[in-house]
Write a protein that holds these residues in place. Structure first.
Motif, PDB file in Angstrom:
ATOM      1  N   ASP A 153     -14.431  -5.793  12.981  1.00 38.46           N
ATOM      2  CA  ASP A 153     -15.952  -6.032  12.606  1.00 38.46           C
ATOM      3  C   ASP A 153     -16.881  -5.119  13.359  1.00 38.46           C
ATOM      4  O   ASP A 153     -16.438  -4.637  14.542  1.00 38.46           O
ATOM      5  N   ALA A 154     -18.185  -5.147  13.019  1.00 43.20           N
ATOM      6  CA  ALA A 154     -18.933  -4.343  13.779  1.00 43.20           C
ATOM      7  C   ALA A 154     -19.107  -4.721  15.527  1.00 43.20           C
ATOM      8  O   ALA A 154     -19.079  -3.924  16.151  1.00 43.20           O
ATOM      9  N   SER A 155     -18.908  -6.229  15.554  1.00 40.91           N
ATOM     10  CA  SER A 155     -18.932  -6.488  17.133  1.00 40.91           C
ATOM     11  C   SER A 155     -17.837  -6.102  18.053  1.00 40.91           C
ATOM     12  O   SER A 155     -18.126  -5.617  18.985  1.00 40.91           O
ATOM     13  N   HIS A 156     -16.785  -6.217  17.238  1.00 40.58           N
ATOM     14  CA  HIS A 156     -15.685  -5.623  18.030  1.00 40.58           C
ATOM     15  C   HIS A 156     -15.736  -4.408  18.054  1.00 40.58           C
ATOM     16  O   HIS A 156     -14.972  -3.784  19.117  1.00 40.58           O
ATOM     17  N   ALA A 157     -16.052  -3.641  17.233  1.00 46.49           N
ATOM     18  CA  ALA A 157     -15.858  -2.110  17.075  1.00 46.49           C
ATOM     19  C   ALA A 157     -17.138  -1.675  18.135  1.00 46.49           C
ATOM     20  O   ALA A 157     -16.567  -0.667  19.048  1.00 46.49           O
ATOM     21  N   MET A 158     -18.085  -2.229  18.281  1.00 44.70           N
ATOM     22  CA  MET A 158     -18.794  -1.867  19.336  1.00 44.70           C
ATOM     23  C   MET A 158     -18.316  -2.030  20.654  1.00 44.70           C
ATOM     24  O   MET A 158     -18.244  -1.489  21.574  1.00 44.70           O
ATOM     25  N   GLY A 159     -17.966  -3.526  20.763  1.00 45.17           N
ATOM     26  CA  GLY A 159     -17.077  -3.732  22.377  1.00 45.17           C
ATOM     27  C   GLY A 159     -16.056  -2.884  22.556  1.00 45.17           C
ATOM     28  O   GLY A 159     -15.870  -2.426  23.578  1.00 45.17           O
ATOM     29  N   ALA A 160     -15.169  -2.397  21.728  1.00 45.03           N
ATOM     30  CA  ALA A 160     -14.106  -1.335  21.843  1.00 45.03           C
ATOM     31  C   ALA A 160     -14.582  -0.157  22.213  1.00 45.03           C
ATOM     32  O   ALA A 160     -14.125   0.545  23.061  1.00 45.03           O
ATOM     33  N   HIS A 171     -25.334 -10.361  21.580  1.00 42.87           N
ATOM     34  CA  HIS A 171     -24.891 -11.467  20.798  1.00 42.87           C
ATOM     35  C   HIS A 171     -25.273 -12.672  20.957  1.00 42.87           C
ATOM     36  O   HIS A 171     -24.835 -13.871  20.387  1.00 42.87           O
ATOM     37  N   ASN A 172     -26.130 -12.967  21.949  1.00 45.57           N
ATOM     38  CA  ASN A 172     -26.668 -13.810  22.731  1.00 45.57           C
ATOM     39  C   ASN A 172     -25.955 -15.075  22.740  1.00 45.57           C
ATOM     40  O   ASN A 172     -25.746 -16.416  22.386  1.00 45.57           O
ATOM     41  N   ILE A 173     -24.720 -14.651  23.938  1.00 42.96           N
ATOM     42  CA  ILE A 173     -23.718 -15.568  24.130  1.00 42.96           C
ATOM     43  C   ILE A 173     -23.608 -15.572  25.690  1.00 42.96           C
ATOM     44  O   ILE A 173     -24.441 -14.858  26.391  1.00 42.96           O
ATOM     45  N   ASN A 174     -23.061 -16.915  26.221  1.00 38.30           N
ATOM     46  CA  ASN A 174     -22.830 -16.703  27.579  1.00 38.30           C
ATOM     47  C   ASN A 174     -21.901 -15.900  28.318  1.00 38.30           C
ATOM     48  O   ASN A 174     -21.049 -15.235  27.615  1.00 38.30           O
ATOM     49  N   PRO A 175     -21.805 -15.724  29.458  1.00 38.74           N
ATOM     50  CA  PRO A 175     -20.951 -14.891  30.094  1.00 38.74           C
ATOM     51  C   PRO A 175     -19.373 -15.203  29.985  1.00 38.74           C
ATOM     52  O   PRO A 175     -18.703 -14.163  29.794  1.00 38.74           O
ATOM     53  N   VAL A 176     -18.915 -16.368  29.791  1.00 45.86           N
ATOM     54  CA  VAL A 176     -17.676 -16.548  29.605  1.00 45.86           C
ATOM     55  C   VAL A 176     -17.178 -16.027  27.952  1.00 45.86           C
ATOM     56  O   VAL A 176     -16.378 -15.509  27.907  1.00 45.86           O
ATOM     57  N   ALA A 177     -18.264 -16.345  27.131  1.00 44.72           N
ATOM     58  CA  ALA A 177     -17.996 -15.897  25.749  1.00 44.72           C
ATOM     59  C   ALA A 177     -17.882 -14.589  25.788  1.00 44.72           C
ATOM     60  O   ALA A 177     -17.207 -13.854  25.116  1.00 44.72           O
ATOM     61  N   ALA A 178     -18.756 -13.811  26.657  1.00 44.06           N
ATOM     62  CA  ALA A 178     -18.875 -12.311  26.574  1.00 44.06           C
ATOM     63  C   ALA A 178     -17.682 -11.884  27.321  1.00 44.06           C
ATOM     64  O   ALA A 178     -17.097 -10.833  26.587  1.00 44.06           O
ATOM     65  N   ALA A 179     -16.871 -12.316  28.051  1.00 44.82           N
ATOM     66  CA  ALA A 179     -15.836 -11.810  28.677  1.00 44.82           C
ATOM     67  C   ALA A 179     -14.778 -11.912  27.756  1.00 44.82           C
ATOM     68  O   ALA A 179     -13.556 -11.318  27.709  1.00 44.82           O
ATOM     69  N   LYS A 180     -14.680 -13.143  27.123  1.00 42.88           N
ATOM     70  CA  LYS A 180     -13.808 -13.445  25.990  1.00 42.88           C
ATOM     71  C   LYS A 180     -13.858 -12.301  24.808  1.00 42.88           C
ATOM     72  O   LYS A 180     -12.700 -11.497  24.541  1.00 42.88           O
ATOM     73  N   LEU A 181     -14.904 -12.099  24.456  1.00 42.74           N
ATOM     74  CA  LEU A 181     -15.233 -10.887  23.516  1.00 42.74           C
ATOM     75  C   LEU A 181     -14.744  -9.647  23.902  1.00 42.74           C
ATOM     76  O   LEU A 181     -14.025  -8.798  23.234  1.00 42.74           O
ATOM     77  N   ARG A 182     -15.079  -9.348  25.248  1.00 42.23           N
ATOM     78  CA  ARG A 182     -14.572  -8.074  26.019  1.00 42.23           C
ATOM     79  C   ARG A 182     -12.991  -7.904  25.854  1.00 42.23           C
ATOM     80  O   ARG A 182     -12.371  -6.868  25.520  1.00 42.23           O
ATOM     81  N   ALA A 183     -12.348  -9.009  26.111  1.00 42.70           N
ATOM     82  CA  ALA A 183     -10.867  -9.146  26.302  1.00 42.70           C
ATOM     83  C   ALA A 183     -10.380  -8.703  24.734  1.00 42.70           C
ATOM     84  O   ALA A 183      -9.438  -8.037  24.688  1.00 42.70           O
ATOM     85  N   GLU A 184     -11.050  -9.413  23.679  1.00 43.15           N
ATOM     86  CA  GLU A 184     -10.557  -8.994  22.464  1.00 43.15           C
ATOM     87  C   GLU A 184     -10.987  -7.573  21.913  1.00 43.15           C
ATOM     88  O   GLU A 184     -10.191  -6.894  21.575  1.00 43.15           O
ATOM     89  N   CYS A 185     -12.024  -7.071  22.411  1.00 35.29           N
ATOM     90  CA  CYS A 185     -12.525  -5.598  22.016  1.00 35.29           C
ATOM     91  C   CYS A 185     -11.384  -4.801  22.931  1.00 35.29           C
ATOM     92  O   CYS A 185     -10.995  -3.607  22.446  1.00 35.29           O
ATOM     93  N   GLU A 186     -10.910  -5.030  24.313  1.00 29.94           N
ATOM     94  CA  GLU A 186      -9.975  -4.130  24.870  1.00 29.94           C
ATOM     95  C   GLU A 186      -8.783  -4.019  24.297  1.00 29.94           C
ATOM     96  O   GLU A 186      -8.181  -2.961  24.106  1.00 29.94           O
ATOM     97  N   ARG A 187      -8.340  -5.206  23.657  1.00 31.15           N
ATOM     98  CA  ARG A 187      -7.133  -5.078  22.480  1.00 31.15           C
ATOM     99  C   ARG A 187      -7.519  -4.341  21.605  1.00 31.15           C
ATOM    100  O   ARG A 187      -6.221  -3.409  21.224  1.00 31.15           O
ATOM    101  N   LEU A 188      -8.454  -4.374  20.738  1.00 32.61           N
ATOM    102  CA  LEU A 188      -8.729  -3.413  19.719  1.00 32.61           C
ATOM    103  C   LEU A 188      -8.688  -1.944  20.212  1.00 32.61           C
ATOM    104  O   LEU A 188      -8.220  -1.178  19.427  1.00 32.61           O
ATOM    105  N   GLU A 189      -9.326  -1.805  21.227  1.00 36.48           N
ATOM    106  CA  GLU A 189      -9.447  -0.470  22.040  1.00 36.48           C
ATOM    107  C   GLU A 189      -8.081   0.185  22.130  1.00 36.48           C
ATOM    108  O   GLU A 189      -7.860   1.390  21.607  1.00 36.48           O
ATOM    109  N   ARG A 190      -7.304  -0.549  22.541  1.00 38.50           N
ATOM    110  CA  ARG A 190      -5.758  -0.215  22.827  1.00 38.50           C
ATOM    111  C   ARG A 190      -5.124   0.201  21.510  1.00 38.50           C
ATOM    112  O   ARG A 190      -4.217   1.057  21.424  1.00 38.50           O
ATOM    113  N   GLU A 191      -5.188  -0.519  20.640  1.00 37.68           N
ATOM    114  CA  GLU A 191      -4.437  -0.310  19.454  1.00 37.68           C
ATOM    115  C   GLU A 191      -5.037   0.708  18.413  1.00 37.68           C
ATOM    116  O   GLU A 191      -4.213   1.013  17.746  1.00 37.68           O
TER     117      GLU A 191
END
Length: 148
Positions: free
Chosen positions: A23-30, A58-78
């Motif tokens: 989605d757009a959130s994960h694409a931006m993070g990727a 995304h108006n989220i806390n630092p832990v949620a942001a780190a989790k989102l980044r980790a998901e985006c890292e995976r999308l970026e690799r793939e």
């Protein structure tokens, strides 16, 4: 047989985390991750900047942001094609959000204090896919530098 053995040692359990939704959130993070890795390094300063951008955007806390980044890292690799990731955003966000995304991308590039040609190449490719004119893209780049 060698390939199976190599695969076993790379991932002994055979478990693969499913890809996050493209989605757009994960694409931006990727794209933020791709911009950070463009110079063949992925430094703490860049990771911290990505987390800050994701938290604010995304108006989220630092832990949620780190989790989102980790998901985006995976999308970026793939997703090997930068244009493929940027195309998700091109269709999903308006002009103002595209410009805000480009500012965020430049902030990640500037986070380590060194701007390299490889980073320019990736960012200009993204700008083209998002349909941002080169002169406007240069203004956004300057704006990003001022925000640091």
């Amino acid at each position: 047989m060698f390939e199976r053995l190599k695969a076993f040692f790379h991932n002994p359990s055979g478990y693969r985390t499913p890809l996050p939704e493209a989605d757009a959130s994960h694409a931006m993070g990727a794209l933020l991750v791709r911009a950070a890795k463009a110079d063949a390094s992925y430094l703490f300063e860049e990771i911290r900047m990505i987390d800050q951008i994701l938290a604010k955007r995304h108006n989220i806390n630092p832990v949620a942001a780190a989790k989102l980044r980790a998901e985006c890292e995976r999308l970026e690799r793939e997703m090997p094609q930068t244009a493929q990731i940027a195309l998700i955003l091109e269709h999903a966000i308006n002009v103002e959000e595209k410009e805000a995304t480009l500012i965020a991308l430049w902030q990640v590039v500037f986070a380590d204090g060194v701007k390299r040609e490889e980073e320019d190449t990736v960012l200009h490719q993204i700008e083209a896919v998002l349909g941002v004119a080169p002169d406007r893209a240069l203004e956004l780049q300057s704006e990003a530098a001022l925000k640091l």
